[in-house]
Design an enzyme around this catalytic site. Structure first.
Site, mmCIF file in Angstrom:
data_model
loop_
_atom_site.group_PDB
_atom_site.id
_atom_site.type_symbol
_atom_site.label_atom_id
_atom_site.label_comp_id
_atom_site.label_asym_id
_atom_site.label_seq_id
_atom_site.Cartn_x
_atom_site.Cartn_y
_atom_site.Cartn_z
ATOM 1 N N SER A 214 0.819 -1.225 0.000
ATOM 2 C CA SER A 214 0.000 0.000 0.000
ATOM 3 C C SER A 214 0.847 1.267 0.000
ATOM 4 C CB SER A 214 -0.966 0.006 1.194
ATOM 5 O OG SER A 214 -1.807 -1.143 1.182
ATOM 6 N N ARG A 215 2.092 1.166 -0.439
ATOM 7 C CA ARG A 215 3.015 2.296 -0.486
ATOM 8 C C ARG A 215 3.305 2.874 0.896
ATOM 9 N NH1 ARG A 215 3.617 0.076 -4.575
ATOM 10 N NH2 ARG A 215 3.760 0.942 -6.672
ATOM 11 N N LEU A 216 3.036 2.110 1.954
ATOM 12 C CA LEU A 216 3.356 2.545 3.312
ATOM 13 C C LEU A 216 4.724 1.983 3.683
ATOM 14 C CD1 LEU A 216 -0.127 2.072 5.011
ATOM 15 C CD2 LEU A 216 0.863 4.150 4.024
#
Length: 212
Positions: free
Chosen positions: A189-191
């Site tokens: 999630s691009r975290l």
């Protein structure tokens, strides 16, 4: 045809936390570098070196790291090349290691110093003969009329020096003395995980998490 904007992947191979990293960033670098080597990545020792010249223009290129210790990160080059001149004029650099197979990158920023003649001599004489001749033959970053120029120069210096070419006075090592390092681990999630080390007084390193 796939659009560039549609190229993406999910990062799922690892995680990184402030509690788990080493207190010293060089120790953390060595752990990740050893893992990259054991994963048999193609040239895990390849890194991007970014510099800024006397006119404020940045440039970047890939070079091979040759030594890492608590003094810094060492690579070798022609001091009269574009990067050599830039680093001599403005002795600051940024380094980047990118290992996509492990979904990791390491960013390093620091000051730059030239190695001593003795250190540069030691490494130069450990290189293969053709690489030592090449250091003489190539006027790095200069315009030449064709490859034949390099071939002719290599033949000239091979005849001149035979098996014992000395180190050219314009060739040697740079050491990047790190002041900040960031370890990036891709996450879903691009975290992503980003852990930054910043040098403090008395050899202490401040460890912080950055937002992705």
């Amino acid at each position: 045809m796939t659009k560039l904007a549609d190229l993406r992947k999910s990062y799922i191979k690892g995680s990184l936390s402030e509690e788990d990293v080493q207190k010293n960033p060089i120790d953390q670098f060595n752990i990740w570098f050893d893992q990259a080597r054991h994963a048999e990545l193609p040239e895990p020792n390849a890194m991007t070196v970014a510099s800024v010249d006397e006119n404020g223009k940045p440039s970047a290129r890939v070079v091979l790291i040759k030594e890492v210790n608590h003094k810094g990160f060492v690579f070798f080059t022609n001091y009269e090349s574009r990067k050599g001149k830039a680093l001599t004029h403005n002795p600051q650099a940024a380094l980047l290691f990118f290992w996509p197979e492990l979904e990791r990158q390491i960013r390093i920023e620091g000051s730059v110093e030239k190695l001593s003649d003795e250190e540069s001599d030691e490494y130069f004489h450990s290189r293969p003969l053709d690489s030592r001749i090449g250091a003489w033959a190539s006027p790095q970053s200069q315009v030449i009329s064709g490859r034949s120029v390099l071939v002719a120069k290599a033949a000239e210096y091979a005849l001149k020096f035979a098996l014992n070419p000395p180190r050219p006075p314009h060739w040697g090592g740079f050491r990047v003395k790190p002041q900040a390092l960031e370890f990036w681990q891709g996450r879903p999630s691009r975290l992503h995980d980003r852990i930054r080390y910043t040098q403090q007084a008395y050899g202490i390193w401040k460890i912080e998490r950055l937002a992705p």
